[in-house]
Write a protein that holds these residues in place. Structure first.
Motif, PDB file in Angstrom:
ATOM      1  N   TRP A 301     -44.756 -27.150  31.011  1.00 45.34           N
ATOM      2  CA  TRP A 301     -43.715 -28.053  30.529  1.00 45.34           C
ATOM      3  C   TRP A 301     -42.697 -27.249  29.722  1.00 45.34           C
ATOM      4  O   TRP A 301     -43.055 -26.544  28.792  1.00 45.34           O
ATOM      5  N   GLY A 302     -41.444 -27.350  30.078  1.00 43.71           N
ATOM      6  CA  GLY A 302     -40.405 -26.661  29.323  1.00 43.71           C
ATOM      7  C   GLY A 302     -40.298 -25.192  29.689  1.00 43.71           C
ATOM      8  O   GLY A 302     -40.914 -24.703  30.637  1.00 43.71           O
ATOM      9  N   ASP A 303     -39.510 -24.494  28.887  1.00 36.82           N
ATOM     10  CA  ASP A 303     -39.221 -23.087  29.156  1.00 36.82           C
ATOM     11  C   ASP A 303     -40.078 -22.134  28.335  1.00 36.82           C
ATOM     12  O   ASP A 303     -39.970 -20.919  28.485  1.00 36.82           O
ATOM     13  N   GLY A 304     -40.903 -22.664  27.452  1.00 36.83           N
ATOM     14  CA  GLY A 304     -41.720 -21.809  26.599  1.00 36.83           C
ATOM     15  C   GLY A 304     -42.904 -21.229  27.342  1.00 36.83           C
ATOM     16  O   GLY A 304     -43.154 -21.539  28.511  1.00 36.83           O
ATOM     17  N   PRO A 305     -43.679 -20.382  26.677  1.00 35.98           N
ATOM     18  CA  PRO A 305     -44.855 -19.771  27.308  1.00 35.98           C
ATOM     19  C   PRO A 305     -45.899 -20.819  27.670  1.00 35.98           C
ATOM     20  O   PRO A 305     -46.125 -21.770  26.925  1.00 35.98           O
ATOM     21  N   PHE A 306     -46.536 -20.625  28.814  1.00 32.45           N
ATOM     22  CA  PHE A 306     -47.533 -21.571  29.314  1.00 32.45           C
ATOM     23  C   PHE A 306     -48.819 -21.472  28.491  1.00 32.45           C
ATOM     24  O   PHE A 306     -49.250 -20.390  28.098  1.00 32.45           O
ATOM     25  N   LEU A 307     -49.414 -22.624  28.213  1.00 31.39           N
ATOM     26  CA  LEU A 307     -50.690 -22.731  27.505  1.00 31.39           C
ATOM     27  C   LEU A 307     -50.645 -22.176  26.081  1.00 31.39           C
ATOM     28  O   LEU A 307     -51.651 -21.704  25.554  1.00 31.39           O
ATOM     29  N   GLN A 308     -49.487 -22.251  25.452  1.00 34.90           N
ATOM     30  CA  GLN A 308     -49.416 -21.924  24.034  1.00 34.90           C
ATOM     31  C   GLN A 308     -48.198 -22.613  23.415  1.00 34.90           C
ATOM     32  O   GLN A 308     -47.255 -22.995  24.107  1.00 34.90           O
ATOM     33  N   ASP A 309     -48.272 -22.801  22.111  1.00 31.15           N
ATOM     34  CA  ASP A 309     -47.204 -23.439  21.339  1.00 31.15           C
ATOM     35  C   ASP A 309     -46.861 -24.822  21.896  1.00 31.15           C
ATOM     36  O   ASP A 309     -47.759 -25.577  22.242  1.00 31.15           O
ATOM     37  N   LEU A 310     -45.586 -25.170  22.022  1.00 27.86           N
ATOM     38  CA  LEU A 310     -45.200 -26.537  22.361  1.00 27.86           C
ATOM     39  C   LEU A 310     -45.660 -26.971  23.748  1.00 27.86           C
ATOM     40  O   LEU A 310     -45.789 -28.172  24.013  1.00 27.86           O
ATOM     41  N   ASP A 311     -45.918 -26.038  24.643  1.00 31.12           N
ATOM     42  CA  ASP A 311     -46.406 -26.411  25.972  1.00 31.12           C
ATOM     43  C   ASP A 311     -47.724 -27.172  25.887  1.00 31.12           C
ATOM     44  O   ASP A 311     -48.054 -27.952  26.783  1.00 31.12           O
ATOM     45  N   LEU A 312     -48.456 -26.989  24.802  1.00 27.89           N
ATOM     46  CA  LEU A 312     -49.758 -27.637  24.655  1.00 27.89           C
ATOM     47  C   LEU A 312     -49.659 -29.075  24.156  1.00 27.89           C
ATOM     48  O   LEU A 312     -50.600 -29.858  24.348  1.00 27.89           O
ATOM     49  N   VAL A 313     -48.552 -29.441  23.523  1.00 30.64           N
ATOM     50  CA  VAL A 313     -48.481 -30.769  22.900  1.00 30.64           C
ATOM     51  C   VAL A 313     -47.271 -31.588  23.335  1.00 30.64           C
ATOM     52  O   VAL A 313     -47.180 -32.772  23.001  1.00 30.64           O
ATOM     53  N   VAL A 314     -46.333 -30.998  24.059  1.00 30.65           N
ATOM     54  CA  VAL A 314     -45.137 -31.719  24.493  1.00 30.65           C
ATOM     55  C   VAL A 314     -45.133 -31.806  26.015  1.00 30.65           C
ATOM     56  O   VAL A 314     -45.312 -30.799  26.697  1.00 30.65           O
ATOM     57  N   GLY A 315     -44.941 -33.016  26.539  1.00 26.15           N
ATOM     58  CA  GLY A 315     -44.904 -33.197  27.985  1.00 26.15           C
ATOM     59  C   GLY A 315     -45.909 -34.232  28.447  1.00 26.15           C
ATOM     60  O   GLY A 315     -46.660 -34.814  27.650  1.00 26.15           O
ATOM     61  N   PHE A 316     -45.926 -34.473  29.746  1.00 21.67           N
ATOM     62  CA  PHE A 316     -46.824 -35.474  30.313  1.00 21.67           C
ATOM     63  C   PHE A 316     -48.283 -35.067  30.117  1.00 21.67           C
ATOM     64  O   PHE A 316     -48.641 -33.899  30.213  1.00 21.67           O
ATOM     65  N   GLY A 317     -49.126 -36.074  29.858  1.00 17.53           N
ATOM     66  CA  GLY A 317     -50.556 -35.830  29.730  1.00 17.53           C
ATOM     67  C   GLY A 317     -50.961 -35.113  28.467  1.00 17.53           C
ATOM     68  O   GLY A 317     -52.051 -34.554  28.392  1.00 17.53           O
ATOM     69  N   ARG A 318     -50.108 -35.139  27.439  1.00 17.47           N
ATOM     70  CA  ARG A 318     -50.409 -34.407  26.206  1.00 17.47           C
ATOM     71  C   ARG A 318     -50.323 -35.292  24.967  1.00 17.47           C
ATOM     72  O   ARG A 318     -50.157 -34.784  23.857  1.00 17.47           O
ATOM     73  N   SER A 319     -50.446 -36.590  25.141  1.00 15.92           N
ATOM     74  CA  SER A 319     -50.249 -37.501  24.011  1.00 15.92           C
ATOM     75  C   SER A 319     -51.523 -38.215  23.570  1.00 15.92           C
ATOM     76  O   SER A 319     -51.484 -39.022  22.647  1.00 15.92           O
ATOM     77  N   GLN A 320     -52.650 -37.930  24.219  1.00 14.36           N
ATOM     78  CA  GLN A 320     -53.897 -38.610  23.860  1.00 14.36           C
ATOM     79  C   GLN A 320     -54.846 -37.627  23.182  1.00 14.36           C
ATOM     80  O   GLN A 320     -55.019 -36.493  23.641  1.00 14.36           O
ATOM     81  N   TYR A 321     -55.470 -38.106  22.106  1.00 13.70           N
ATOM     82  CA  TYR A 321     -56.336 -37.239  21.316  1.00 13.70           C
ATOM     83  C   TYR A 321     -57.646 -37.952  21.001  1.00 13.70           C
ATOM     84  O   TYR A 321     -57.751 -39.175  21.093  1.00 13.70           O
ATOM     85  N   ALA A 322     -58.634 -37.160  20.640  1.00  9.85           N
ATOM     86  CA  ALA A 322     -59.938 -37.683  20.255  1.00  9.85           C
ATOM     87  C   ALA A 322     -60.332 -37.071  18.916  1.00  9.85           C
ATOM     88  O   ALA A 322     -59.716 -36.109  18.444  1.00  9.85           O
ATOM     89  N   SER A 323     -61.360 -37.627  18.303  1.00 10.55           N
ATOM     90  CA  SER A 323     -61.802 -37.128  17.005  1.00 10.55           C
ATOM     91  C   SER A 323     -62.367 -35.717  17.118  1.00 10.55           C
ATOM     92  O   SER A 323     -62.978 -35.348  18.124  1.00 10.55           O
TER      93      SER A 323
END
Length: 349
Positions: A301-323
């Motif tokens: 997702w986006g232009d940043g590095p894959f699997l680090q920084d904002l790619d991990l929390v911004v974009g589709f499928g990244r809005s659900q969390y667990a305890s």
């Protein structure tokens, strides 16, 4: 003397059967009494290899859906399937077998974080498997750790961590996010701040120890002396004893965790010696949270590095969390037990 099926050693027959796809193995297992006996034997179990090949691929063979109705398939294979199969497959496609509660419990513990066991309550392990106030942990620079909670309706780790940065006078610095380990349904993320501090006061040594277990290195020559990814356990150069994580079971991208897993998915070692990239160090608190993953989560997702920084929390499928609780921290990073000097439930020092 002619070679017949009956004259072949059982080890050779097993090796041949393990190379078959599931559909072929189902057919072959009914061709003769000997093949039926070998295929049904729990200790020989030629089904495990083709089942694992399916689970490690994105597309399953159709016959995997109803494998439970085959009497030649030992029930123990379903623990692997429960531990690793896609959620949609288990919930909507597969015909699940009748299994003992102990087997359901083993499957649950191999798939989910320990903190999720609280949802069992009065349910069976079967019911709990098929069935949230969010919790997260902050590793502080003074050696302590806080287990905190936020409302499930507005849980946003970026927003929460920005508040933590503001409290620590670090709001002017960029947030860096690291993927710690990928499990079947969730991945553990660490949110922190990298900087070039003038002194040692703000450095968070536990942040580095969590991301880079002491004594374990990325490079093969160093890994071999500190614990090979191919081994189940090892004692590192620093004196810590490490074992590969099995409960819960990591995804293939982190199969050797906490050791380094080659292949590009293990992004913990973005380091140069004792420092992070560009000679920086972790400062302030390090926030740990569990993100629920889906097929969209693995897409860049986006232009940043894959699997680090904002790619991990911004974009589709990244809005659900667990305890993510102290029990989960102890599970995925047991070496931190002696490094965390104080455990605090809720805010405080």
């Amino acid at each position: 003397m002619p070679i017949t099926l009956e004259s072949l050693p059982v080890e050779l027959v097993i090796a041949i059967l393990e190379e078959l796809d599931l559909a072929s193995l189902i057919v072959v297992s009914y061709l003769s009494r000997r093949l039926h006996s070998i295929a049904s034997d729990r200790s020989l179990n030629p089904w495990r290899a083709p089942i694992l090949r399916n689970l490690h691929s994105e597309v399953y063979e159709d016959c995997l859906k109803h494998l439970s109705v085959r009497t030649t398939v030992p029930r123990q294979n379903w623990i692997e399937i429960l531990s690793m199969a896609q959620p949609r497959f288990l919930l909507f496609e597969a015909t699940l077998p009748n299994m003992k509660e102990a087997d359901w419990r083993e499957g649950f513990q191999r798939r989910f974080l320990p903190g999720w066991q609280k949802w069992k309550r009065d349910l069976s392990w079967n019911g709990t498997f098929k069935k949230l106030l969010y919790r997260y942990i902050v590793l502080n620079k003074n050696g302590s750790a806080n287990e905190l909670e936020a409302s499930s309706r507005n849980y946003n780790p970026l927003s929460i961590f920005n508040d933590l940065k503001l409290q620590s006078n670090l709001a002017h610095l960029e947030t860096h996010i690291r993927l710690v380990v990928q499990l079947t349904d969730v991945r553990i993320l660490a949110l922190g701040v990298l900087n070039n501090p003038r002194g040692a006061f703000t450095i968070n040594k536990n942040a580095r120890a969590f991301l880079h277990p002491p004594g374990i290195e990325m490079y093969s020559d160093q890994v071999s002396s500190g614990g090979s990814p191919g081994t189940a356990s090892s004692k590192s150069k620093s004196g810590y004893s490490y074992e590969r994580l099995t409960h819960p079971l990591p995804a293939p991208s982190h199969a050797a965790y906490p050791f380094y897993t080659p292949g590009g998915g293990d992004k913990r070692w973005l380091t140069v010696g004792t420092l992070e990239e560009e000679g920086q160090q972790w400062v302030g608190g390090l926030m740990l949270t569990a993100q629920i993953t889906s097929s969209q989560t693995s897409m860049p997702w986006g232009d940043g590095p894959f699997l680090q920084d904002l790619d991990l929390v911004v974009g589709f499928g990244r809005s659900q969390y667990a305890s993510f609780t102290f029990a989960d921290l102890d599970c995925i990073a047991p070496w931190m037990k002696e490094l965390v000097t104080k455990r605090i439930f809720g805010p405080g020092l």
